[in-house]
Design an enzyme around this catalytic site. Structure first.
Site, mmCIF file in Angstrom:
data_model
loop_
_atom_site.group_PDB
_atom_site.id
_atom_site.type_symbol
_atom_site.label_atom_id
_atom_site.label_comp_id
_atom_site.label_asym_id
_atom_site.label_seq_id
_atom_site.Cartn_x
_atom_site.Cartn_y
_atom_site.Cartn_z
ATOM 1 N N ASP A 265 -5.127 8.731 -0.369
ATOM 2 C CA ASP A 265 -4.762 9.246 0.938
ATOM 3 C C ASP A 265 -5.713 10.359 1.371
ATOM 4 O O ASP A 265 -5.841 11.379 0.691
ATOM 5 C CB ASP A 265 -3.324 9.771 0.846
ATOM 6 C CG ASP A 265 -2.787 10.166 2.203
ATOM 7 O OD1 ASP A 265 -2.888 9.347 3.125
ATOM 8 O OD2 ASP A 265 -2.292 11.291 2.339
ATOM 9 N N THR B 263 -6.139 9.028 8.461
ATOM 10 C CA THR B 263 -6.784 10.306 8.153
ATOM 11 C C THR B 263 -8.193 10.108 7.603
ATOM 12 O O THR B 263 -9.110 10.830 7.968
ATOM 13 C CB THR B 263 -5.948 11.129 7.153
ATOM 14 O OG1 THR B 263 -5.679 10.348 5.993
ATOM 15 C CG2 THR B 263 -4.633 11.555 7.768
ATOM 16 N N THR B 264 -8.347 9.103 6.745
ATOM 17 C CA THR B 264 -9.680 8.859 6.191
ATOM 18 C C THR B 264 -10.621 8.408 7.304
ATOM 19 O O THR B 264 -11.743 8.919 7.431
ATOM 20 C CB THR B 264 -9.630 7.775 5.095
ATOM 21 O OG1 THR B 264 -8.565 8.076 4.210
ATOM 22 C CG2 THR B 264 -10.922 7.717 4.325
ATOM 23 N N ASP C 130 2.804 7.335 5.464
ATOM 24 C CA ASP C 130 1.866 6.763 6.439
ATOM 25 C C ASP C 130 2.551 5.634 7.204
ATOM 26 O O ASP C 130 2.448 5.511 8.425
ATOM 27 C CB ASP C 130 0.633 6.164 5.736
ATOM 28 C CG ASP C 130 -0.296 7.243 5.198
ATOM 29 O OD1 ASP C 130 0.086 8.424 5.257
ATOM 30 O OD2 ASP C 130 -1.398 6.904 4.721
HETATM 31 P P1 ADP Z 1 -6.902 5.675 6.694
HETATM 32 O O1 ADP Z 1 -6.604 6.948 5.973
HETATM 33 O O2 ADP Z 1 -7.986 5.856 7.703
HETATM 34 O O3 ADP Z 1 -5.682 5.004 7.225
HETATM 35 P P2 ADP Z 1 -7.014 3.468 4.872
HETATM 36 O O4 ADP Z 1 -7.529 3.501 3.477
HETATM 37 O O5 ADP Z 1 -5.568 3.308 5.076
HETATM 38 O O6 ADP Z 1 -7.552 4.748 5.594
HETATM 39 O O7 ADP Z 1 -7.781 2.291 5.586
HETATM 40 C C1 ADP Z 1 -7.558 1.958 6.915
HETATM 41 C C2 ADP Z 1 -8.502 0.861 7.345
HETATM 42 O O8 ADP Z 1 -8.247 -0.320 6.590
HETATM 43 C C3 ADP Z 1 -8.291 0.513 8.799
HETATM 44 O O9 ADP Z 1 -9.518 0.353 9.426
HETATM 45 C C4 ADP Z 1 -7.536 -0.803 8.722
HETATM 46 O O10 ADP Z 1 -7.746 -1.618 9.853
HETATM 47 C C5 ADP Z 1 -8.113 -1.425 7.483
HETATM 48 N N1 ADP Z 1 -7.231 -2.441 6.917
HETATM 49 C C6 ADP Z 1 -5.954 -2.310 6.534
HETATM 50 N N2 ADP Z 1 -5.454 -3.469 6.084
HETATM 51 C C7 ADP Z 1 -6.438 -4.379 6.175
HETATM 52 C C8 ADP Z 1 -6.566 -5.775 5.848
HETATM 53 N N3 ADP Z 1 -5.557 -6.453 5.351
HETATM 54 N N4 ADP Z 1 -7.752 -6.363 6.075
HETATM 55 C C9 ADP Z 1 -8.778 -5.661 6.581
HETATM 56 N N5 ADP Z 1 -8.735 -4.367 6.891
HETATM 57 C C10 ADP Z 1 -7.588 -3.727 6.706
HETATM 58 MG MG MG Z 2 -4.089 4.152 6.265
#
Ligand code: ADP
Ligand code: MG
Length: 558
Positions: free
Chosen positions: A66, A99-100, A391
């Protein structure tokens, strides 16, 4: 200004200890610090993002994916880096997810800016271009957003699941996303969704699959005495924010007891007082009393005699949740307690989960209070699942409130990046370069998703761009196969606000850092760190350590 010419004598207005970095050095230092923060979380992005293990100075371990947790645990103490950390914090507060992404975008905006600054584009021009681009990007996102009905359970569950992807919660995402949506539904009212009404109770033991949603509040305590009932039906609930004890005298009063009778009298008096407390509680009609302080043994005895369930040392957050749920008014002393202060619960019962006793307060007056019981094998596992659940609650709440989502997997970033390039042509001049840089910067999301999945980012980007050029706004990257797929069909959705907020905060932070050309710090800003020596901007002096301040905090990071 530090020095001003007064005649021939420079006037010194800064203290000797303060440190100053100006012009390009200041810019470069801030850009490096911001980029370093973004770089530190980049590998965690997306479904295939990795976790990090953080060890703090007292040896506590956190394993997380996270963004905001990572950054706040890293003990970053560089002022410019802090501004990027704030981007994550704002994102967490506003939408609870993304957040990332927000931090990675901010880092990339700075990185792109660096190239333009090297080409002698003025920071103000850059800032202006970035701002315009951000506005244009937000508008473009709104255009491709998809409407979601707040009753559309299927899509809400898909949104909940997307936020869990790549995190510890993923293994049980069907069950957990169902629980998250149910929980948000339960607390939603005309004023929106207050996720504070959703209590997450972490229970070590059992598997994630045993997690459940309870309508009501669960208190991680047991009744104070075994002589009290286990269960109360249609219970009148009293909440006392104080003690059920005899107050210690403030002054050290000495009681001289000359004969045994006197001692007995003295003790009897205390006992009578405690008995009276118990009677007062019984007289107003309470069946259950939650106390945030202690309960004297004697008081426990009398309460048990009255058939009242009493619970002590209840956390203040639980007290307020109990108050909200049952409609009870907390009082600070039993003397103030009246019938009108009591709340109501259909059932109050002590039950065992995973070998631990807890008090379940269910069928409450106000159904606007639910508890999600999260189960998991170990504390670290549950903690990380809890962060993913937070989240997930955030994105479902945001969707219920706004009713607008976007496809995920880098689709919106690619689409907006293409629109921005078109828009850039209409801008002209040097600002055009800034808008184009902004368009490039947004592509950092799909690029990073590809990199983290072990794919060739260039191939992935080329494919994605051509799909979007062909009008396929939902085309995103399948991080598992590397294919370009339709994210709509796949049900990978994120709230619109996650993306617009990320772009807005990232732009604000980047612009703010870029406009700084002078850093004046009282005393030593950051302890310089040997490893960072080469990256030091020239002339940065003691502040040149860049991320020097992170040295200590990140020392334990693997
Ligand atoms: P953040 O802290 O930014 O939410 P995450 O590690 O949760 O970081 O990653 C979010 C990213 O992963 C977003 O761009 C989202 O669209 C992408 N994402 C989530 N699930 C999938 C999936 N099943 N296939 C492709 N991309 C995905
Ligand atoms: Mg996320």
């Amino acid at each position: 200004m530090a020095q001003q010419q007064m005649g021939n004598q420079p006037l010194i207005v800064l203290s000797e200890d303060s440190q100053r970095t100006s012009g390009e050095d200041a810019q470069s230092m801030n850009v490096q610090a911001g980029k370093a923060v973004a770089e530190s979380v980049r590998t965690t992005l997306g479904p295939k993002g990795m976790d990090k293990m953080l060890v703090d100075s007292s040896g506590n371990v956190i394993v997380t994916n996270d963004g905001v947790t990572l950054l706040s645990e890293m003990e970053i103490d560089h002022p410019a880096a802090d501004m990027i950390v704030e981007v994550a914090e704002t994102q967490e507060e506003e939408v609870g997810d993304g957040t990332t992404s927000a931090v990675v975008i901010a880092g990339e905006l700075l990185s792109q800016a660096e190239d333009l600054l090297d080409q002698d584009i003025h920071a103000t021009t850059l800032a202006q271009g970035y701002r315009e681009a951000a506005e244009e990007a937000t508008a473009a996102l709104e255009e491709i957003a998809i409407d979601v009905d707040e009753d559309d359970t299927e899509v809400l569950e898909q949104i909940a699941a997307t936020a869990m992807t790549g995190k510890g919660a993923e293994n049980a995402k069907d069950l957990l996303s169902r629980l998250v949506v149910e929980a948000v539904r339960a607390v939603a009212d005309d004023d929106g969704v207050d996720t504070d009404n959703i209590k997450v109770e972490k229970v070590v033991g059992g598997s994630v699959e045993n997690s459940e949603l309870v309508e009501g509040v669960i208190v991680d305590k047991e009744r104070v005495s075994d002589n009290m009932p286990y269960f109360a039906e249609d219970a009148d609930v009293a909440i006392v924010n104080g003690d059920l004890e005899i107050k210690e005298t403030e002054i050290d009063a000495e009681v001289n007891v000359t004969d045994p009778d006197q001692l007995e009298q003295f003790l009897e008096q205390e006992e009578a007082q405690l008995r009276e407390m118990a009677e007062q509680i019984a007289d107003v009609g309470a069946d259950v009393v939650f106390v945030d302080g202690g309960i004297d043994d004697m008081a426990q005895h009398y309460l048990a005699q009255e058939g009242i369930i009493a619970v002590r040392r209840v956390k203040s957050s639980d007290q307020s949740q109990l108050a909200r749920a049952t409609g009870a008014t907390p009082v600070s002393s039993v003397d103030d307690l009246s019938e009108g202060d009591l709340g109501l619960a259909g059932s109050v019962a002590q039950k065992e989960i995973a070998g631990d006793q807890r008090i379940f307060v269910e069928d409450v007056e106000d159904a606007n209070a639910v508890t999600l019981i999260l189960r998991g094998g170990t504390e670290h596992v549950i903690d990380e699942i809890d962060r993913a659940i937070e989240d997930s609650l955030g994105v479902v709440r945001t969707t219920v409130e706004d009713g607008k989502v976007l496809a995920g997997g880098g689709a919106p970033e690619i689409d907006v990046s293409l629109s921005l390039r078109d828009y850039a042509d209409s801008v002209g001049g040097r600002e055009q370069l800034a808008v184009e840089a902004f368009a490039d910067a947004l592509e950092v999301i799909p690029r990073t998703l590809a990199e983290n999945a072990g794919l060739d980012p260039i191939d992935s980007l080329v494919e994605l761009r051509s799909a979007h050029d062909g009008g396929d706004t939902g085309a995103g990257l399948d991080a598992y196969t590397g294919d370009t797929i339709d994210m709509d069909a796949e049900g990978v959705y994120e709230p619109l606000r996650v993306k617009t907020q990320a772009i807005e905060s990232a732009t604000e932070a980047a612009v703010m850092l870029l406009r700084i050309d002078d850093v004046i710090a009282a005393g030593d800003l950051a302890v310089s760190h040997d490893d960072d020596e080469e990256e030091m901007p020239p002339g940065g002096g003691g502040m040149g350590g860049g991320m020097g301040g992170m040295g200590g905090g990140m020392g334990g990071m693997m």
